[in-house]
Design a protein around this motif. Structure first.
Motif, PDB file in Angstrom:
ATOM      1  N   LYS A   1      20.228  13.147  32.249  1.00 39.75           N
ATOM      2  CA  LYS A   1      19.379  12.874  34.034  1.00 39.75           C
ATOM      3  C   LYS A   1      17.981  13.652  33.841  1.00 39.75           C
ATOM      4  O   LYS A   1      17.088  13.355  34.716  1.00 39.75           O
ATOM      5  CB  LYS A   1      20.275  13.393  34.515  1.00 39.75           C
ATOM      6  CG  LYS A   1      21.557  12.499  34.681  1.00 39.75           C
ATOM      7  CD  LYS A   1      22.723  13.723  35.490  1.00 39.75           C
ATOM      8  CE  LYS A   1      23.277  12.416  35.670  1.00 39.75           C
ATOM      9  NZ  LYS A   1      24.790  12.340  37.043  1.00 39.75           N
ATOM     10  N   THR A   2      18.104  15.177  33.125  1.00 39.71           N
ATOM     11  CA  THR A   2      16.748  15.494  33.346  1.00 39.71           C
ATOM     12  C   THR A   2      15.761  15.807  32.272  1.00 39.71           C
ATOM     13  O   THR A   2      14.634  15.771  32.814  1.00 39.71           O
ATOM     14  CB  THR A   2      17.405  17.240  31.977  1.00 39.71           C
ATOM     15  OG1 THR A   2      18.617  17.993  33.394  1.00 39.71           O
ATOM     16  CG2 THR A   2      16.622  18.580  32.733  1.00 39.71           C
ATOM     17  N   LYS A   3      15.894  14.786  31.266  1.00 39.65           N
ATOM     18  CA  LYS A   3      14.981  14.299  30.844  1.00 39.65           C
ATOM     19  C   LYS A   3      14.118  13.208  30.751  1.00 39.65           C
ATOM     20  O   LYS A   3      13.149  13.043  30.917  1.00 39.65           O
ATOM     21  CB  LYS A   3      15.138  14.533  29.159  1.00 39.65           C
ATOM     22  CG  LYS A   3      15.609  15.902  28.949  1.00 39.65           C
ATOM     23  CD  LYS A   3      14.487  17.233  28.118  1.00 39.65           C
ATOM     24  CE  LYS A   3      14.507  18.430  28.229  1.00 39.65           C
ATOM     25  NZ  LYS A   3      13.665  19.469  27.815  1.00 39.65           N
ATOM     26  N   LEU A   4      15.364  12.372  30.922  1.00 33.45           N
ATOM     27  CA  LEU A   4      14.858  10.844  31.059  1.00 33.45           C
ATOM     28  C   LEU A   4      14.729  10.334  32.403  1.00 33.45           C
ATOM     29  O   LEU A   4      14.665   8.867  33.465  1.00 33.45           O
ATOM     30  CB  LEU A   4      15.699  10.091  30.019  1.00 33.45           C
ATOM     31  CG  LEU A   4      15.466  10.110  29.360  1.00 33.45           C
ATOM     32  CD1 LEU A   4      16.263   8.956  28.014  1.00 33.45           C
ATOM     33  CD2 LEU A   4      13.746  10.425  28.533  1.00 33.45           C
ATOM     34  N   GLY A   5      14.988  11.251  33.632  1.00 34.62           N
ATOM     35  CA  GLY A   5      15.519  11.036  35.315  1.00 34.62           C
ATOM     36  C   GLY A   5      16.451   9.537  35.167  1.00 34.62           C
ATOM     37  O   GLY A   5      17.384   9.376  36.657  1.00 34.62           O
TER      38      GLY A   5
ATOM     39  N   HIS B   1      22.946  -1.349  29.920  1.00 35.30           N
ATOM     40  CA  HIS B   1      23.185  -0.741  31.085  1.00 35.30           C
ATOM     41  C   HIS B   1      23.453   0.919  30.827  1.00 35.30           C
ATOM     42  O   HIS B   1      22.750   0.913  29.749  1.00 35.30           O
ATOM     43  CB  HIS B   1      25.136  -1.225  31.020  1.00 35.30           C
ATOM     44  CG  HIS B   1      25.155  -2.451  31.522  1.00 35.30           C
ATOM     45  ND1 HIS B   1      25.846  -2.940  32.612  1.00 35.30           N
ATOM     46  CD2 HIS B   1      24.440  -3.825  32.132  1.00 35.30           C
ATOM     47  CE1 HIS B   1      25.981  -4.158  32.953  1.00 35.30           C
ATOM     48  NE2 HIS B   1      25.106  -4.719  32.772  1.00 35.30           N
ATOM     49  N   TYR B   2      23.223   1.719  32.178  1.00 35.80           N
ATOM     50  CA  TYR B   2      23.878   2.663  32.535  1.00 35.80           C
ATOM     51  C   TYR B   2      24.592   2.754  31.623  1.00 35.80           C
ATOM     52  O   TYR B   2      25.662   2.717  32.021  1.00 35.80           O
ATOM     53  CB  TYR B   2      23.327   3.581  33.039  1.00 35.80           C
ATOM     54  CG  TYR B   2      21.735   3.213  34.071  1.00 35.80           C
ATOM     55  CD1 TYR B   2      20.631   4.016  33.364  1.00 35.80           C
ATOM     56  CD2 TYR B   2      21.583   2.333  35.048  1.00 35.80           C
ATOM     57  CE1 TYR B   2      19.920   3.855  33.977  1.00 35.80           C
ATOM     58  CE2 TYR B   2      20.541   2.305  35.947  1.00 35.80           C
ATOM     59  CZ  TYR B   2      19.295   2.738  34.978  1.00 35.80           C
ATOM     60  OH  TYR B   2      17.855   3.021  35.473  1.00 35.80           O
TER      61      TYR B   2
ATOM     62  N   PRO C   1      23.597  -2.453  35.287  1.00 32.44           N
ATOM     63  CA  PRO C   1      22.369  -2.361  34.622  1.00 32.44           C
ATOM     64  C   PRO C   1      21.045  -1.764  35.018  1.00 32.44           C
ATOM     65  O   PRO C   1      21.091  -1.418  36.356  1.00 32.44           O
ATOM     66  CB  PRO C   1      21.973  -3.608  35.409  1.00 32.44           C
ATOM     67  CG  PRO C   1      22.578  -3.879  36.454  1.00 32.44           C
ATOM     68  CD  PRO C   1      24.320  -3.261  36.392  1.00 32.44           C
ATOM     69  N   HIS C   2      20.487  -1.174  33.553  1.00 35.53           N
ATOM     70  CA  HIS C   2      19.390  -0.343  34.174  1.00 35.53           C
ATOM     71  C   HIS C   2      17.985  -1.346  33.985  1.00 35.53           C
ATOM     72  O   HIS C   2      17.510  -1.386  34.244  1.00 35.53           O
ATOM     73  CB  HIS C   2      19.810   0.636  32.258  1.00 35.53           C
ATOM     74  CG  HIS C   2      18.110   1.201  31.862  1.00 35.53           C
ATOM     75  ND1 HIS C   2      17.637   1.980  33.077  1.00 35.53           N
ATOM     76  CD2 HIS C   2      17.135   0.629  30.727  1.00 35.53           C
ATOM     77  CE1 HIS C   2      16.148   2.269  31.720  1.00 35.53           C
ATOM     78  NE2 HIS C   2      16.326   1.733  31.111  1.00 35.53           N
TER      79      HIS C   2
END
Length: 191
Positions: A24-28, A53-54, A47-48
């Motif tokens: 979450k911090t590095k890639l959001g 998928h996340y 879905p991503h």
């Protein structure tokens, strides 16, 4: 659950949360995995993109998939009791592999993605222990792979110690006195 197993459970939850937070911090966003309609998991979070998928680790006990996933069938088949840490490790969370770094290098922690994967994991553990018995070596159970080919990280079934071993060979380097201590020294790593 013994206090040792509660500590291991907490170490696994803390580490898997740190892994998700790193993403979450590095890639959001959450980690992603290739989506397969035939290989679904309660870890999937939507879905991503078209093919990914996340995902995030999911507690087995809060999942309908996690109902009654135990190692009693493995222990019965092998006529052997598995170390409690092995059972706790593999029955705490469903997860994709989680990449990490320790003092010895990079590794990927292995987990079951879904209940079918748990059954496959059990078969692999039985095969590994039968191989160790056939080679007249101490029984170990693998839980991670390294960035070196054929090197795995395993738990000595009698002592609970964490060792590096080459597949088919005796463990050759002790990494930790316990699985809890080992997990607590890891740093999560992005792919």
């Amino acid at each position: 659950m013994t206090s040792t197993n509660k500590t291991l459970t907490q170490a696994l939850l803390n580490f898997s949360s740190a892994y998700v937070e790193l993403y979450k911090t590095k890639l959001g966003h959450l980690p992603t995995v290739e989506h397969d309609e035939q290989w679904l998991s309660c870890c999937e979070q939507g879905p991503h993109d078209v093919s990914h998928h996340y995902w995030q680790p999911a507690l087995m006990e809060s999942s309908t998939e996690g109902d009654e996933l135990t190692f009693s069938n493995v222990e019965s088949a092998l006529k052997l009791e598995l170390h409690p840490d092995i059972k706790t490790y593999f029955t705490t969370i469903f997860s994709s592999d989680i990449n990490a770094v320790c003092a010895e290098g990079e590794l990927s922690l292995l987990f079951a993605w879904n209940s079918e994967d748990f059954a496959r994991l059990q078969e692999n553990i039985i095969g590994h222990i039968l191989m160790k018995q056939r080679l007249k070596q101490a029984e170990t159970v693998f839980f991670a792979v390294t960035d070196e080919e054929d090197m795995i990280i395993s738990v000595n079934n009698s002592s609970g110690e964490v060792w590096v071993e080459q597949v088919g060979c005796k463990p050759h380097k002790k990494l930790s006195d316990s699985l809890t201590d080992f997990i607590e020294q890891l740093t999560p790593k992005l792919l």
